[in-house]
Write an enzyme that holds these catalytic residues in place. Structure first.
Site, PDB file in Angstrom:
ATOM      1  N   ASP A 209       2.588   2.210   6.648  1.00  0.00           N
ATOM      2  CA  ASP A 209       1.663   1.801   5.586  1.00  0.00           C
ATOM      3  C   ASP A 209       0.476   1.032   6.166  1.00  0.00           C
ATOM      4  O   ASP A 209      -0.656   1.172   5.698  1.00  0.00           O
ATOM      5  CB  ASP A 209       2.387   0.934   4.559  1.00  0.00           C
ATOM      6  CG  ASP A 209       3.390   1.739   3.737  1.00  0.00           C
ATOM      7  OD1 ASP A 209       3.303   2.974   3.738  1.00  0.00           O
ATOM      8  OD2 ASP A 209       4.258   1.116   3.100  1.00  0.00           O
ATOM      9  N   TYR A 210       0.767   0.214   7.153  1.00  0.00           N
ATOM     10  CA  TYR A 210      -0.325  -0.502   7.825  1.00  0.00           C
ATOM     11  C   TYR A 210      -1.174   0.457   8.651  1.00  0.00           C
ATOM     12  O   TYR A 210      -2.402   0.398   8.648  1.00  0.00           O
ATOM     13  CB  TYR A 210       0.233  -1.606   8.732  1.00  0.00           C
ATOM     14  CG  TYR A 210       0.765  -2.813   7.991  1.00  0.00           C
ATOM     15  CD1 TYR A 210      -0.087  -3.854   7.647  1.00  0.00           C
ATOM     16  CD2 TYR A 210       2.096  -2.907   7.639  1.00  0.00           C
ATOM     17  CE1 TYR A 210       0.387  -4.972   6.978  1.00  0.00           C
ATOM     18  CE2 TYR A 210       2.584  -4.018   6.966  1.00  0.00           C
ATOM     19  CZ  TYR A 210       1.727  -5.050   6.641  1.00  0.00           C
ATOM     20  OH  TYR A 210       2.198  -6.154   5.974  1.00  0.00           O
TER      21      TYR A 210
END
Lengths: 438, 421
Positions: A209-210
Site C-alpha cells: 500500500d505504501y
C-alpha cells in the site's frame, strides 16, 4: 520554457466557473503567501481531494500535504475512512493510532457520494482543486456520477490518481485488492521464507500500500508539471501488485531469457555469501552483507581474526563461498553467537564490514541515529495527547516537509471548507446535515 | 514457457495533436546526471528518463557502474539487471578522481538540472565535487544524495546496503517464523527501489520549487528511512503502549484468515479476510456457508480467538483442491483471494498480459529481445517510455562531450589516451 503563454492559452478554453475558481485560487494563494523569512513549500497553493480509503492512494496525498498541499479528506458521513477503525485505539473514539499518524495534515470533510446531492457537491469541490486521489474499485465513482469523464469535463486541468488492487483494466480489475494479496500476486511473497517451506509474509506491514502510493505521488507530480505547461490534466492508473512487481530486480528479465525461477532463499541470498541474518550471544540478530571478496577478507582477517578463511584455497573467492554457502554461514553464525550484539557490531564496523542491527521497534526508539536524524516526531494533540509518528521523508534541504497536525476528527472541517470554498450558506449546510448528505 | 507479449513500447504517437511548442512528456528538456551505482539513486534517474528527461550516466572508465556485474550476465557482458534498469540512459565515462575528469564533470553539471549520487557521504566532497561546489556553479541544481544512513547522524560513514537497511529499518525483524531466524523480506533490493522512489519524489518536488523560485536544493535520503517509513502504526503503538511487533510467519494476526495456504497441486494461495463479509464470501466459495454463521466463525473476534481452527479448516479445503479449482471458486463468490505466484506463474498470468506489465524490448547489440518490467506509474496522457536498454560502457562519451560541451575531437582523443574518459 514559456510557461505563462501556454498556461493562459489553455485557460482561455475553460468555462467561466473555472475562471472564477482560478481567480479565487490566486486570491487564496496570495493570502497564504509565506511570511517573511519563511521559504514556502513546493506545493503551496495546490489543493488535493483525498477520497481514498486506508493507505493505498491516501499516502500519496500525505506526502503532498507534507510539502505544502492543502488536503481535504472526503469521507462517508457516518463512519468515515475505515482506517479510523484499523489498528490500536487512541483516546479519541473515531481515530486509531494508525489513522492519527497517516491522516496527518488533512481536513476532514464529510460528503455522501451515494446521494445525488452529495455527488453534486463533490463535483463542485473537485472543480476547485488540482488533484483527486481515489482507491475505489473500478467503476464505483462512475456509478455515482463522479467518474473521470465527468470530473475532467468540469475541471480540464484535474490530475486524478486511481489506485486499485489490479488497475483500471484487465480481466482481474474487479477483484479484491489488499496489500497481502498484492504481495502474493506481485511475486514477493513467493520469495519470502525458507526453501521448500511455507512462504511467510514479508513482514506484517501493508508494504504494498505504501509502495503503490509512492508511485502515485510520482505520477501526480509528473502530471502537475505537465498540466502547468499545457493546461491539460490526466489520470494515473496503477495497480498495487504492479508496484510490488516492479521492485524485483532481474527476476522477470532472467525468467524471460533463461526460464530461471527464483525460489525462497531463507535468510540469505544465492548471489553473495555471507549475506544474511545471524544470531548473537545475547539472543539478538544482525544482518551482514559481504558482497565481494574484499569485504569477506576484512571480515575473516580483521573482525574474526581467522585469516585462513580468506585464503584462496579456502573461502577467499566468491564462487567457493557460494558453493559452500551452508558451511560459510555456519562458521560465521558460530562466531556471531560467541559475541553480544554490541561487541559484534564494534568488531565488524572497525573492520569496515557491512553490518546492521536487526532492529525491533523498541531498538529503533533507542537508536541514536534515528534520534539524530529526527526520524521520529512527537506531536502533542489537544484531543489525544502526545503521539510519536515517523517524520517526513525524503528530507529536502531548502524546503523540508512538515507535520502540522495528526489525523483529524471525522468531519472537523466540513462546514468551514464547504462554506468558504463553495460558498454554502449556514441554512444550506444545516439542510445537508439533516439529510445526511454531509 | 508462457506466451510473451511482443509489443515494444512505442514512442507516443499522439504528438501530432499537440502544438509544436508543447513538451511531449512532463520532463522533456530536463537533463539529469546519474553518477550513482547499483539501483538506489539510479532508479530515481531511471523514472525521470521514462518520463522524458535526458539521463547521462557518468561512469568510471574501467568497469563502470558495478550494476553491470550484478546478477546474470548476458552475451554482451553486462548483466540483465543493468540492461533493464539502465534503460533510456546514455553512458559517459569519466574518472572523477583526475583533475581533468573533475573539471569535465563540473561542466556537465553546470549544464544540467539534476544530479543523482549515492556514494558514501563525503566522497564527492573529497574529490572537490560536493554540494557546496556544485551549488555555487549551478544555483538551480537539484542534487539527490542517497546513502545507507543519510548525510548526517552518528552512522553516516557506515557502509550500507539494502540488506542492512531492511535490518536497521525494522522490516527484516518482522519476516519469518516467530522466534526463528528472520528471513529476507522477499528480495534483497527492496530498500534500493524504495529509496529510489523517495528520491524521485524529492526531485520532482524540488523541480517545482525551482520553477517558482529559481533555487535548487539537495535531497538527503537514507535507505533505512525508506524502510522505516512503511511501518504503519508500529512507532505510535510502541510509544503509547510499548507494543513490539514480532514475526508472524505466514499469517498476519490482525485478521483471520489472512495468510498463505498450500493447494493439492503443491502451489500456494493467499487469503485476506479483513471483514466478516469477506469471510462469508470465502465460506461460500468453500461451499460451507455455516462457517460464517454467528454460532461458528461469523464474527471477526471469534475468528481471532479460534484462529488455529479456522486456519485448519481453510488449509484442509485448499489441500483438497488444485489451485485452479480454488481460484475458480473464490473468483465466483468474490472471496479475497490471490495466487501466490512465482515468476513462471506471473509470465502466464492474464492480468500481467492485459496490463502490459512485461515489455519486450529489442537490443541491437545483444541481437536479442529482453522482457523487462514496464514503466510505472501509468499516466493517461503522457505514459512513460522505454526507448533503449542499458547502454554499453562509454557508448555516448564522445557524442556528449562534443555535442554538449563542444569539445574537439583532438581534445577528446587526449582524454581517451590519458584514461580520463
Amino acid at each position: 520554457m514559456s510557461e505563462e503563454t501556454q498556461d493562459s492559452g489553455a485557460r482561455r478554453s475553460k468555462s467561466e466557473a473555472q475562471e472564477e475558481a482560478r481567480a479565487e485560487d490566486l486570491a487564496s494563494q496570495a493570502r497564504e503567501e509565506p511570511a517573511e523569512g519563511s521559504k514556502g513549500l513546493p506545493l503551496d497553493g495546490v489543493r488535493v481531494v483525498d477520497v481514498g480509503n486506508f493507505i493505498a492512494g491516501p499516502y500519496a496525498a500525505s506526502i503532498l500535504s507534507e510539502f505544502g498541499a492543502e488536503v481535504y479528506k472526503v469521507e462517508y458521513p457516518i463512519a468515515g475512512d475505515p482506517l479510523r477503525a484499523l489498528g490500536t485505539p487512541s483516546r479519541r473514539a473515531d481515530s486509531t493510532l494508525f489513522w492519527l499518524s497517516e491522516a496527518r495534515n488533512r481536513k476532514s470533510v464529510t460528503i455522501n457520494l451515494r446521494q445525488p446531492t452529495g455527488a453534486k457537491l463533490f463535483r463542485k469541490l473537485v472543480a476547485k482543486c488540482d488533484v483527486l486521489v481515489e482507491s475505489f474499485r473500478p467503476g464505483t465513482m462512475e456509478s455515482w456520477g463522479v467518474g473521470w469523464d465527468t470530473l475532467s469535463k468540469d475541471n480540464p486541468g484535474l490530475v486524478m490518481l486511481r489506485v486499485t488492487g489490479y488497475g483500471q483494466t484487465g480481466p482481474f480489475k474487479n477483484h479484491r485488492g489488499f496489500a497481502h494479496l498484492a504481495h502474493a500476486f506481485g511475486g514477493l511473497s513467493y520469495l519470502c521464507g525458507f526453501p521448500g517451506q511455507t512462504p511467510t509474509i514479508p513482514g506484517p506491514n501493508p508494504l504494498a500500500d505504501y509502495m503503490v502510493s509512492l508511485y502515485g505521488a510520482i505520477g501526480i507530480m509528473l502530471a502537475l508539471r505537465y498540466r502547468d505547461q499545457t493546461g491539460r490534466g490526466q489520470y494515473i492508473d496503477i495497480g498495487t501488485y504492479e508496484a510490488v512487481f516492479r521492485q524485483l530486480d532481474e527476476l522477470p528479465t532472467a525468467y524471460g531469457v533463461h526460464g530461471k525461477i527464483r525460489e525462497r532463499e531463507g535468510s540469505g541470498t544465492i548471489i553473495a555469501c555471507p549475506h544474511g541474518h545471524f544470531r548473537t550471544k545475547d539472543d539478538k540478530w544482525v544482518a551482514i552483507a559481504c558482497t565481494n571478496d574484499k569485504m569477506f577478507a576484512r571480515l575473516a582477517e580483521d573482525a574474526m581474526q581467522r585469516p585462513e578463511l580468506a585464503a584462496e584455497a579456502s573461502f577467499g573467492l566468491k564462487h567457493k563461498r557460494l558453493a559452500a554457502r551452508t558451511e560459510v554461514d555456519r562458521i560465521v553464525a558460530d562466531w556471531t553467537a560467541s559475541l553480544t550484539r554490541d561487541e559484534l557490531m564494534e568488531k565488524c564496523l572497525a573492520a569496515q564490514v557491512p553490518i546492521g542491527a536487526l532492529n525491533s521497534i523498541a531498538d529503533i526508539f533507542a537508536d541514536p541515529h534515528y534520534q539524530a536524524r529526527e526520524d521520529l516526531v512527537t506531536i502533542d494533540d489537544p484531543d489525544v495527547g502526545e503521539i510519536t509518528v515517523p517524520g517526513v521523508f525524503p528530507k529536502l534541504s531548502e524546503t523540508p516537509g512538515r507535520i502540522e497536525h495528526l489525523g483529524p476528527p471525522l468531519g472537523n472541517m466540513t462546514d468551514k471548507v464547504l462554506g468558504e470554498l463553495l460558498g454554502l450558506t449556514n441554512a444550506e449546510l444545516a439542510e445537508f446535515h439533516k439529510n445526511h448528505v454531509i | 514457457m508462457a506466451v510473451q507479449p511482443k509489443q515494444k513500447e512505442k514512442v507516443d504517437a499522439r504528438g501530432d495533436s499537440k502544438s509544436a511548442t508543447e513538451p511531449r512528456l512532463p520532463l522533456s528538456g530536463i537533463r539529469v546526471i546519474d553518477v550513482a551505482t547499483f539501483i538506489a539513486a539510479p532508479y530515481a534517474a531511471g523514472i525521470l528518463g521514462e518520463f522524458g528527461a535526458d539521463v547521462l550516466k557518468v561512469e568510471h572508465p574501467f568497469g563502470g557502474d558495478p550494476c553491470r556485474n550484478f546478477g546474470t550476465a548476458t552475451k554482451r557482458g553486462d548483466t540483465l539487471a543493468w540492461l533493464s534498469e539502465a534503460r533510456n540512459k546514455k553512458s559517459v565515462t569519466l574518472d572523477l578522481r583526475t583533475p581533468d575528469g573533475a573539471e569535465i564533470f563540473k561542466k556537465l553539471v553546470t549544464k544540467s538540472d539534476v544530479l543523482c549520487e549515492n556514494f558514501r557521504p563525503g566522497t564527492l566532497e573529497k574529490w572537490g565535487l560536493g554540494w557546496e561546489v556544485m551549488h555555487e556553479l549551478n544555483p538551480g541544481l537539484i542534487m539527490l544524495r542517497i546513502s545507507g544512513y543519510g548525510q548526517s547522524g552518528p552512522y553516516r560513514d557506515r557502509p550500507g546496503f539494502a540488506r542492512i537497511a531492511h535490518a536497521v529499518g525494522g522490516l527484516a525483524y518482522l519476516a519469518g517464523m516467530p522466534r526463528e531466524t528472520p528471513v529476507t523480506p522477499g528480495s534483497t533490493t527492496l530498500g534500493d527501489y524504495l529509496t529510489g522512489l523517495y528520491g524521485a519524489i524529492g526531485i520532482l518536488l524540488a523541480l517545482r520549487y525551482k520553477d517558482k523560485t529559481g533555487k535548487g536544493q539537495y535531497i538527503d535520503a537514507a535507505l533505512y528511512e525508506s524502510i522505516f517509513r512503511l511501518s504503519d502504526e508500529m512507532a505510535p503503538a510502541y510509544a503509547a503502549y510499548g507494543t513490539v511487533r514480532e514475526r508472524t510467519g505466514p499469517h498476519n494476526p490482525i485478521a483471520c484468515p489472512l495468510g498463505h495456504f498450500r493447494t493439492k497441486d503443491d502451489k500456494w494461495v493467499a487469503f485476506a479476510c479483513t471483514t466478516d463479509k469477506l469471510f462469508e464470501a470465502l465460506a461460500e466459495a468453500m461451499d460451507r456457508p455455516e462457517l460464517a454463521s454467528n454460532a461458528l466463525y461469523g464474527r471477526h473476534q471469534k475468528r481471532l480467538e479460534s484462529r488455529h481452527d479456522v486456519n485448519d479448516v481453510v488449509s484442509a479445503w485448499c489441500g483438497s483442491l488444485t489451485r485452479e479449482e480454488v481460484e475458480a471458486k473464490c473468483y465466483a463468490t468474490g472471496a479475497p483471494y490471490a495466487p501466490l505466484d512465482n515468476i513462471a506463474d506471473i509470465f502466464a498470468n492474464r492480468q500481467f498480459h492485459a496490463r502490459r506489465n512485461l515489455v519486450a524490448v529489442d537490443d541491437p547489440d545483444l541481437g536479442d529481445t529482453l522482457i523487462v518490467p514496464c514503466s510505472l506509474p501509468r499516466l493517461s496522457e503522457t505514459p512513460g517510455e522505454i526507448n533503449s536498454l542499458g547502454p554499453a560502457l562509454g557508448q555516448h562519451t564522445d557524442e556528449v562531450l562534443e555535442g554538449l560541451l563542444g569539445m574537439s575531437p583532438s581534445e577528446i582523443k587526449r582524454l581517451h589516451d590519458g584514461r580520463v574518459i
